[in-house]
Write an enzyme that holds these catalytic residues in place. Structure first.
Site, PDB file in Angstrom:
ATOM      1  N   HIS A 405      -2.299   4.863  -1.927  1.00 35.02           N
ATOM      2  CA  HIS A 405      -2.770   4.663  -3.293  1.00 35.02           C
ATOM      3  C   HIS A 405      -2.353   3.286  -3.766  1.00 35.02           C
ATOM      4  CE1 HIS A 405      -3.437   5.346  -7.583  1.00 35.02           C
ATOM      5  NE2 HIS A 405      -4.324   6.228  -7.162  1.00 35.02           N
ATOM      6  N   GLU A 458      -6.875  13.171  -3.401  1.00 32.06           N
ATOM      7  CA  GLU A 458      -8.060  13.654  -2.693  1.00 32.06           C
ATOM      8  C   GLU A 458      -7.732  14.630  -1.565  1.00 32.06           C
ATOM      9  OE1 GLU A 458     -10.207  13.005  -4.434  1.00 32.06           O
ATOM     10  OE2 GLU A 458     -10.617  10.905  -4.874  1.00 32.06           O
TER      11      GLU A 458
HETATM   12  C1  COA Z   1      -6.533   4.009  -1.784  1.00 28.22           C
HETATM   13  C2  COA Z   1      -6.473   2.652  -1.060  1.00 28.22           C
HETATM   14  C3  COA Z   1      -7.829   1.988  -1.130  1.00 28.22           C
HETATM   15  C4  COA Z   1      -5.425   1.750  -1.710  1.00 28.22           C
HETATM   16  O1  COA Z   1      -5.449   0.591  -1.022  1.00 28.22           O
HETATM   17  P1  COA Z   1      -4.704  -0.774  -1.372  1.00 28.22           P
HETATM   18  O2  COA Z   1      -3.739  -0.629  -2.466  1.00 28.22           O
HETATM   19  O3  COA Z   1      -5.742  -1.819  -1.499  1.00 28.22           O
HETATM   20  O4  COA Z   1      -3.848  -0.921  -0.050  1.00 28.22           O
HETATM   21  P2  COA Z   1      -4.087  -1.990   1.043  1.00 28.22           P
HETATM   22  O5  COA Z   1      -5.523  -1.968   1.497  1.00 28.22           O
HETATM   23  O6  COA Z   1      -3.516  -3.268   0.555  1.00 28.22           O
HETATM   24  O7  COA Z   1      -3.197  -1.389   2.214  1.00 28.22           O
HETATM   25  C5  COA Z   1      -1.850  -1.737   2.452  1.00 28.22           C
HETATM   26  C6  COA Z   1      -1.527  -1.402   3.914  1.00 28.22           C
HETATM   27  O8  COA Z   1      -1.470   0.014   4.073  1.00 28.22           O
HETATM   28  C7  COA Z   1      -2.461   0.435   5.006  1.00 28.22           C
HETATM   29  N1  COA Z   1      -3.095   1.645   4.477  1.00 28.22           N
HETATM   30  C8  COA Z   1      -3.379   1.918   3.193  1.00 28.22           C
HETATM   31  N2  COA Z   1      -3.947   3.132   3.101  1.00 28.22           N
HETATM   32  C9  COA Z   1      -4.015   3.616   4.356  1.00 28.22           C
HETATM   33  C10 COA Z   1      -4.507   4.823   4.882  1.00 28.22           C
HETATM   34  N3  COA Z   1      -5.034   5.754   4.132  1.00 28.22           N
HETATM   35  N4  COA Z   1      -4.447   4.984   6.213  1.00 28.22           N
HETATM   36  C11 COA Z   1      -3.904   4.040   7.022  1.00 28.22           C
HETATM   37  N5  COA Z   1      -3.415   2.882   6.565  1.00 28.22           N
HETATM   38  C12 COA Z   1      -3.476   2.675   5.246  1.00 28.22           C
HETATM   39  C13 COA Z   1      -3.448  -0.692   5.106  1.00 28.22           C
HETATM   40  O9  COA Z   1      -4.105  -0.706   6.351  1.00 28.22           O
HETATM   41  C14 COA Z   1      -2.568  -1.896   4.902  1.00 28.22           C
HETATM   42  O10 COA Z   1      -1.915  -2.167   6.117  1.00 28.22           O
HETATM   43  P3  COA Z   1      -1.652  -3.674   6.598  1.00 28.22           P
HETATM   44  O11 COA Z   1      -0.575  -4.159   5.672  1.00 28.22           O
HETATM   45  O12 COA Z   1      -1.220  -3.520   8.007  1.00 28.22           O
HETATM   46  O13 COA Z   1      -2.934  -4.420   6.443  1.00 28.22           O
HETATM   47  C15 COA Z   1      -6.080   2.884   0.429  1.00 28.22           C
HETATM   48  O14 COA Z   1      -4.809   3.475   0.510  1.00 28.22           O
HETATM   49  C16 COA Z   1      -7.099   3.692   1.202  1.00 28.22           C
HETATM   50  O15 COA Z   1      -8.070   3.129   1.716  1.00 28.22           O
HETATM   51  N6  COA Z   1      -6.909   5.053   1.305  1.00 28.22           N
HETATM   52  C17 COA Z   1      -7.859   5.897   1.984  1.00 28.22           C
HETATM   53  C18 COA Z   1      -9.004   6.261   1.051  1.00 28.22           C
HETATM   54  C19 COA Z   1      -8.610   7.247  -0.029  1.00 28.22           C
HETATM   55  O16 COA Z   1      -7.876   8.187   0.225  1.00 28.22           O
HETATM   56  N7  COA Z   1      -9.143   7.010  -1.232  1.00 28.22           N
HETATM   57  C20 COA Z   1      -8.899   7.844  -2.386  1.00 28.22           C
HETATM   58  C21 COA Z   1      -8.005   7.151  -3.365  1.00 28.22           C
HETATM   59  S1  COA Z   1      -7.511   8.187  -4.678  1.00 28.22           S
END
Ligand code: COA
Length: 520
Positions: A405, A458
């Protein structure tokens, strides 16, 4: 408050950005009078002055919220009893940027500006942010994290998310406490009216207002079959945004710029009430069934399941879905809420803002994950396959749906509550889900150390909805139904104190101007 050295030439000072004349109150006035003045003048605070016009206190919207929470009567409470006395003040000639730092450090949103003894203005975080925005883009660009993470873009009294603590609230109440103790209509009431209903009669009047608004107007009902049939694959959120657009146009929603608060609230009530009906009608039409008329005697969640499934749901299902719906009404400045506020800031109508917000929610990084999380569970199939499956996915660089998140770096409180709800519903998927959760958290911690990735809302949402008979295609639309209440609350707040949201970007392309080449 300590003053800073003389501003450098060309630096903007507090005097350049402060608001004046100041909206003031007398200590002996009642809070009702002061609140009315704040509302009329659209300010978030009043400075309390004595007979010599010296600032002796400050009264803010937060004080009003405290008063409401204490159950006190604003028509008898005196300003002097609720104000913050002897407030910190600031001098008009200090640098605006230094003032910004001081306000941020103290956690103030407004501070009176005093020259000697004389009250000459008031400066707010918002005024100072304006200065920050006109700094040269290069200076700012380095300060602006990608994705605007952690950037404060507005004042709000709707609620907030405290990511490190794993806590979020609607107005002054924990959202999870609300989901555990109040029906959805009460929470909707709280968001729209700023306080919870105190008596059953208030709740009933509110529900009686909602019931007729659930019915789809005939001019919209006529076009729903065409919307539902569009496209080879049915994408319910696409259908919903088309239908909401049609609905707003049919009801003649006017630009928020041209409407008063009462008219906009009326639009908001109708939109929040009709969205569940539209979702169910479109889905049923696509399945080849007739839409089911809403029932005025059923509360929100029970009526929603009834319109979807054609039978009154067991009370356990209605209660579980209701908890999910309440827990997803609002969640800070998430992407769709921000979208709704940006659109409203242009003065566009409420329908446009809700349609845009639905578009933002449709992305898998925001609202599109619950069915994918359930799909992941189904793909993994059995507990013994979990470790290898999850490890391979993370090593490939895939995102595990339902984990991570932007704001929560600890357990998402919504996921904790929904895990309880899912547990209470039982079912064969629950044991597997718990195993996958524990394995995924461990694998993520090992392969993505320091990222602090846990389950988000989710993950268990999918399991709860599945157990209550909601088909996976309707998971995100169900989320959108409750979030419409949150969006509309933000739309009302944005419109009540509007300024066009128009940020800047740093240009990083080939240096301009270059000669325009002729075509070959
Ligand atoms: C929700 C979300 C978009 C937040 O992303 P964010 O704050 O932009 O986080 P980042 O994209 O900067 O990710 C930070 C790191 O954690 C990793 N990471 C984040 N969520 C991850 C996940 N669900 N699975 C695997 N790795 C994950 C990223 O790959 C990144 O790794 P890196 O540093 O090696 O590049 C992200 O966690 C995600 O894509 N989750 C899956 C989708 C989901 O469940 N969405 C519903 C949200 S309520």
């Amino acid at each position: 408050m300590p003053d800073t050295p003389t501003p450098a030439p060309g630096e903007r000072t507090v005097a350049d950005v402060m608001s004046h004349p100041v909206v003031t109150a007398q200590p002996a006035e009642t809070l009702a009078v002061a609140a009315e003045r704040m509302r009329e003048r659209r300010v978030g605070s009043v400075v309390v002055i004595d007979h010599d016009e010296r600032a002796i206190g400050i009264l803010t919207e937060r004080d009003m919220i405290r008063l409401a929470a204490a159950g006190s009567d604003s028509s008898s409470a005196k300003v002097s009893e609720w104000m913050t006395g002897d407030p910190d003040t600031i001098s008009p000639d200090i640098e605006a940027r230094a003032a910004f730092a001081l306000l941020a450090e103290k956690g103030y949103r407004h501070i009176p500006v005093v020259d000697g003894q004389r009250l000459v203005g008031i400066v707010s975080m918002r005024d100072l942010m304006r200065v920050a925005m006109i700094q040269p883009a290069a200076a700012q660009a380095h300060e602006m994290p990608k994705g605007l993470e952690g950037v404060v873009v507005a004042d709000t009294t709707v609620g907030d998310v405290r990511g490190l603590e794993g806590f979020y609230h609607y107005r002054q109440y924990s959202a999870v406490d609300l989901a555990r103790s109040r029906p959805l209509e009460d929470v909707w009431y709280l968001l729209f009216k700023g306080r919870l209903p105190e008596r059953r009669a208030e709740r009933e009047t509110f529900m009686a207002d909602i019931a007729p608004r659930r019915v789809i107007p005939p001019a919209v009902a006529d076009v729903l079959p065409a919307i539902a049939r569009s496209g080879d694959t049915f994408v319910p959120l696409d259908a919903l945004r088309t239908a909401v657009s049609q609905y707003a146009a049919t009801l003649g929603f006017r630009a928020s710029h041209d409407t008063d608060d009462a008219e906009l609230r009326d639009n908001a009530m109708s939109t929040c009430a009709v969205v569940p009906t539209l979702i169910c009608a479109l889905w049923r039409l696509r399945q080849g069934f007739e839409p089911i008329e809403p029932r005025a005697d059923l509360a929100y969640a029970a009526n929603y399941l009834y319109m979807m499934q054609g039978a009154e749901p067991p009370p356990g299902h209605a209660a579980a879905v209701e908890k999910y719906l309440i827990s997803t009404i609002d969640h800070g400045f998430n992407a769709s809420t921000f979208t709704a506020r940006v659109i409203t800031s242009t003065g566009a109508d409420l329908g446009a803002a809700v349609v845009g917000a639905i578009g933002a929610l449709s992305g898998p990084l925001h609202g599109g994950a619950p069915s994918r999380a359930l799909q992941m569970l189904e793909e993994i199939g059995t507990a013994d396959r979990a470790e290898a499956w999850l490890r391979a996915a993370v090593e490939r660089g895939d995102r595990l749906m339902g984990f991570g998140h932007r704001v929560y770096k600890t357990d998402d409180p919504r996921s904790l509550m929904l895990r309880e709800v899912a547990d209470s519903l039982g079912g064969d998927k629950m044991e597997l889900a718990r195993h996958i959760e524990a394995t995924a958290v461990r694998v993520l911690d090992e392969l993505k150390p320091g990222r602090r990735l846990y389950t988000n809302v989710e993950f268990y949402a999918g399991i709860v909805m599945d157990r209550c008979g909601i088909p996976p295609e309707l998971f995100t639309p169900t989320f959108s139904a409750s979030r419409t209440i949150g969006w509309c609350t933000h739309i009302l707040e944005q419109a009540a104190d509007n300024r066009l949201i128009r940020p800047s970007a740093q240009y990083v392309g080939p240096p301009p101007p270059q000669p325009v080449p002729p075509i070959a």
